[in-house]
Design a protein around this motif. Structure first.
Motif, PDB file in Angstrom:
ATOM      1  N   ASP A  14       0.809  -1.223   0.000  1.00 16.02           N
ATOM      2  CA  ASP A  14       0.000   0.000   0.000  1.00 16.02           C
ATOM      3  C   ASP A  14       0.844   1.276   0.000  1.00 16.02           C
ATOM      4  O   ASP A  14       0.296   2.371   0.119  1.00 16.02           O
ATOM      5  N   SER A  15       2.154   1.152  -0.145  1.00 11.03           N
ATOM      6  CA  SER A  15       2.989   2.349  -0.048  1.00 11.03           C
ATOM      7  C   SER A  15       2.643   3.367  -1.133  1.00 11.03           C
ATOM      8  O   SER A  15       2.732   4.576  -0.913  1.00 11.03           O
ATOM      9  N   TYR A  16       2.216   2.884  -2.302  1.00  9.21           N
ATOM     10  CA  TYR A  16       1.867   3.820  -3.372  1.00  9.21           C
ATOM     11  C   TYR A  16       0.630   4.638  -3.003  1.00  9.21           C
ATOM     12  O   TYR A  16       0.494   5.796  -3.428  1.00  9.21           O
ATOM     13  N   VAL A  17      -0.282   4.056  -2.194  1.00  6.07           N
ATOM     14  CA  VAL A  17      -1.465   4.796  -1.749  1.00  6.07           C
ATOM     15  C   VAL A  17      -1.032   5.911  -0.801  1.00  6.07           C
ATOM     16  O   VAL A  17      -1.514   7.049  -0.883  1.00  6.07           O
ATOM     17  N   TRP A  18      -0.127   5.588   0.113  1.00  6.55           N
ATOM     18  CA  TRP A  18       0.395   6.605   1.034  1.00  6.55           C
ATOM     19  C   TRP A  18       1.044   7.744   0.253  1.00  6.55           C
ATOM     20  O   TRP A  18       0.833   8.915   0.554  1.00  6.55           O
ATOM     21  N   GLU A  19       1.823   7.383  -0.750  1.00  4.56           N
ATOM     22  CA  GLU A  19       2.495   8.407  -1.543  1.00  4.56           C
ATOM     23  C   GLU A  19       1.463   9.285  -2.255  1.00  4.56           C
ATOM     24  O   GLU A  19       1.605  10.519  -2.297  1.00  4.56           O
ATOM     25  N   TRP A  20       0.422   8.669  -2.780  1.00  3.52           N
ATOM     26  CA  TRP A  20      -0.640   9.407  -3.466  1.00  3.52           C
ATOM     27  C   TRP A  20      -1.336  10.364  -2.502  1.00  3.52           C
ATOM     28  O   TRP A  20      -1.572  11.535  -2.816  1.00  3.52           O
ATOM     29  N   VAL A  21      -1.666   9.866  -1.296  1.00  4.62           N
ATOM     30  CA  VAL A  21      -2.321  10.703  -0.284  1.00  4.62           C
ATOM     31  C   VAL A  21      -1.406  11.863   0.112  1.00  4.62           C
ATOM     32  O   VAL A  21      -1.840  13.020   0.193  1.00  4.62           O
ATOM     33  N   TYR A 104       2.620  19.756   8.545  1.00  2.00           N
ATOM     34  CA  TYR A 104       3.592  18.692   8.795  1.00  2.00           C
ATOM     35  C   TYR A 104       2.966  17.334   8.499  1.00  2.00           C
ATOM     36  O   TYR A 104       1.742  17.178   8.479  1.00  2.00           O
ATOM     37  N   MET A 105       3.798  16.353   8.285  1.00  2.00           N
ATOM     38  CA  MET A 105       3.386  14.956   8.171  1.00  2.00           C
ATOM     39  C   MET A 105       4.466  14.090   8.787  1.00  2.00           C
ATOM     40  O   MET A 105       5.645  14.399   8.658  1.00  2.00           O
ATOM     41  N   ILE A 308      -8.269   3.856   5.935  1.00  2.00           N
ATOM     42  CA  ILE A 308      -9.435   2.994   6.161  1.00  2.00           C
ATOM     43  C   ILE A 308     -10.657   3.587   5.474  1.00  2.00           C
ATOM     44  O   ILE A 308     -11.427   2.889   4.799  1.00  2.00           O
ATOM     45  N   ALA A 309     -10.851   4.904   5.623  1.00  2.00           N
ATOM     46  CA  ALA A 309     -11.998   5.564   5.007  1.00  2.00           C
ATOM     47  C   ALA A 309     -11.935   5.470   3.485  1.00  2.00           C
ATOM     48  O   ALA A 309     -12.959   5.235   2.823  1.00  2.00           O
ATOM     49  N   LEU A 310     -10.750   5.642   2.911  1.00  2.00           N
ATOM     50  CA  LEU A 310     -10.592   5.520   1.459  1.00  2.00           C
ATOM     51  C   LEU A 310     -10.987   4.132   0.982  1.00  2.00           C
ATOM     52  O   LEU A 310     -11.680   3.968  -0.034  1.00  2.00           O
ATOM     53  N   GLU A 311     -10.551   3.114   1.742  1.00  2.00           N
ATOM     54  CA  GLU A 311     -10.876   1.743   1.361  1.00  2.00           C
ATOM     55  C   GLU A 311     -12.380   1.478   1.479  1.00  2.00           C
ATOM     56  O   GLU A 311     -12.987   0.890   0.587  1.00  2.00           O
ATOM     57  N   LYS A 312     -12.985   1.937   2.583  1.00  2.00           N
ATOM     58  CA  LYS A 312     -14.412   1.699   2.803  1.00  2.00           C
ATOM     59  C   LYS A 312     -15.270   2.395   1.751  1.00  2.00           C
ATOM     60  O   LYS A 312     -16.316   1.881   1.346  1.00  2.00           O
ATOM     61  N   GLU A 313     -14.835   3.565   1.306  1.00  2.00           N
ATOM     62  CA  GLU A 313     -15.599   4.305   0.314  1.00  2.00           C
ATOM     63  C   GLU A 313     -15.199   3.957  -1.122  1.00  2.00           C
ATOM     64  O   GLU A 313     -15.711   4.543  -2.071  1.00  2.00           O
ATOM     65  N   GLY A 314     -14.289   3.000  -1.269  1.00  2.00           N
ATOM     66  CA  GLY A 314     -13.886   2.577  -2.615  1.00  2.00           C
ATOM     67  C   GLY A 314     -13.107   3.636  -3.372  1.00  2.00           C
ATOM     68  O   GLY A 314     -13.228   3.741  -4.599  1.00  2.00           O
ATOM     69  N   LYS A 315     -12.278   4.428  -2.654  1.00  5.06           N
ATOM     70  CA  LYS A 315     -11.540   5.516  -3.275  1.00  5.06           C
ATOM     71  C   LYS A 315     -10.039   5.248  -3.396  1.00  5.06           C
ATOM     72  O   LYS A 315      -9.271   6.157  -3.703  1.00  5.06           O
ATOM     73  N   ILE A 316      -9.628   4.010  -3.159  1.00  2.00           N
ATOM     74  CA  ILE A 316      -8.206   3.684  -3.290  1.00  2.00           C
ATOM     75  C   ILE A 316      -7.815   3.761  -4.766  1.00  2.00           C
ATOM     76  O   ILE A 316      -8.424   3.107  -5.620  1.00  2.00           O
TER      77      ILE A 316
END
Length: 421
Positions: A14-21, A104-105, A308-316
């Motif tokens: 899932d690292s690419y999802v983190w990078e996208w976010v 910050y992140m 989690i919210a992205l996955e539940k809403e089908g936004k990955i």
């Protein structure tokens, strides 16, 4: 085999999802005029005791504190605001003009029972607007928090706001709360029985004793004229901007430094632990840390909860496949294939075999990784400078010079609707 520590995670597939976010968050922060700040992962323990508050759950039970070789007490940061404010004071950022708008992140650390969206090493994105006491600053920060979720594609969330008053009106409210909860003390959970004396406001946001909070005194009835006017203006501005919100008198936030406006954003995708972001105003924190009185407001967002919210809403988003996979026909052509791949990688996402696979296996791997095109490098192609260029979607192929291949790839990137471009 040595395994990861309980409450931590390895981010791999899932690292690419983190990078996208992260890219989305950086982009929207900069559009709102915020600049990034990066603070150390550990700080002097005293920073969090003074900033977060000695009576908070974080300081009492959740901090990772240790003594270094110099005998100093250090703590892995449990939240980001105190560190940002320490940096603001230490580097005299007020001398560069106000307001200072920083985001910050990064990882934070709290010793809690690990559960979905709440790890012992977790990640936060946050933003701080430092230097303004005006309601416009509160609304700007809330607008940023809402916009970050919108740009990620999330829809099932709600902004909830409240006011916790100030040092003038809050004591009266605390006394009213104590009177209300006093006969209920034997029924409260162990944590709330301790909080009754240490941090009475926290009884309002306890999940276990939520039924009692429904009939508790409402802080909005105890606000002084200044706090009431401030909160009324916040609501007026939110209405003017057409930002939907709900007034929730039980929102108090868990940190001692909050004054006046507080808010949370909840998501129906998260279950019982539904807060995805939260923040508010902290007008005395800079002064508490040794700086000049500097009103400020900010928020933080739990990134694991966002996932989690992205996955539940089908936004990955889908993982970005290579635009082109370079295939060498035989061993002799591998150096040339590698050279072409490196040249193409200056502009495009490129893959090339480094495992010594035969040509058929290279094509199979190109298909497996979802490459849009394959560029074939054989002896004939090298001599003529005309490369076989295959469209993996429809199977069509044509021979053309590298310059024309680049033009096709550029056009496809411009016309593409992929999440990454």
């Amino acid at each position: 085999m040595i395994k990861r520590i309980k409450g931590t995670n390895d981010i791999i597939e899932d690292s690419y999802v983190w990078e996208w976010v992260e890219r989305k968050l950086i982009d929207v922060s900069k559009r709102f005029g915020f600049s990034e700040i990066r603070t150390p992962i550990f700080e002097a323990t005293e920073l969090f005791k003074r900033g977060v508050g000695t009576d908070t759950d974080i300081v009492q039970k959740e901090m990772y504190t240790f003594e270094d070789k110099g005998g100093r007490s250090l703590t892995l940061r449990p939240e980001g605001t105190a560190s940002v404010m320490r940096a603001f004071v230490e580097h005299s950022l007020d001398s560069k003009g106000l307001p200072q708008k920083l985001f910050y992140m990064g990882p934070m650390f709290r010793y809690e029972k690990p559960q979905a969206g709440r790890l012992r090493q977790f990640h936060q994105y946050g933003a701080e607007l430092i230097g303004s006491a005006r309601p416009e600053a509160d609304v700007m920060v809330m607008a940023l928090a809402v916009e970050t979720l919108k740009v990620l594609g999330l829809k099932n969330f709600k902004l909830k706001i409240n006011s916790t008053g100030c040092e003038k009106c809050r004591p009266n409210y605390k006394e009213a709360l104590k009177e209300y909860y006093k006969p209920l003390l034997p029924k409260l959970c162990n944590d709330c029985q301790v909080r009754y004396d240490r941090n009475i406001l926290r009884l309002l946001d306890c999940k276990k004793d939520a039924q009692y909070a429904k009939d508790a005194p409402v802080i909005l009835d105890y606000l002084c004229d200044e706090c009431k006017a401030h909160f009324d203006k916040v609501r007026e501005l939110l209405d003017a901007l057409e930002i939907e919100y709900e007034v929730d008198p039980t929102i108090v936030r868990g940190l001692d430094y909050y004054t006046r406006t507080v808010f949370e954003i909840t998501s129906t995708a998260l279950g019982a632990q539904d807060a995805i972001a939260g923040g508010g105003r902290y007008d005395h924190l800079v002064e508490e840390l040794g700086g000049k009185p500097t009103p400020s407001v900010g928020f933080a967002m739990g990134m694991e909860r966002v996932m989690i919210a992205l996955e539940k809403e089908g936004k990955i988003p889908q993982k970005e496949p290579p635009s082109v996979y370079v295939v060498a026909v035989d061993e002799k052509q591998r150096p040339h294939a590698l050279k072409l791949a490196l040249e193409l990688s200056e502009e495009f996402v490129v893959d090339v075999d480094v495992m010594g696979r035969k040509m058929k296996a290279q094509f199979k791997n190109a298909s497996k990784c979802g490459a849009h095109h394959v560029l074939v490098v054989g002896e004939e192609e090298v001599e003529s400078n005309l490369y076989t260029f295959k469209n993996m979607k429809d199977g069509s192929q044509i021979k053309m010079p590298l310059s024309e291949i680049k033009k096709i790839l550029r056009k496809e990137e411009c016309d593409s609707n992929y999440q990454w471009h």
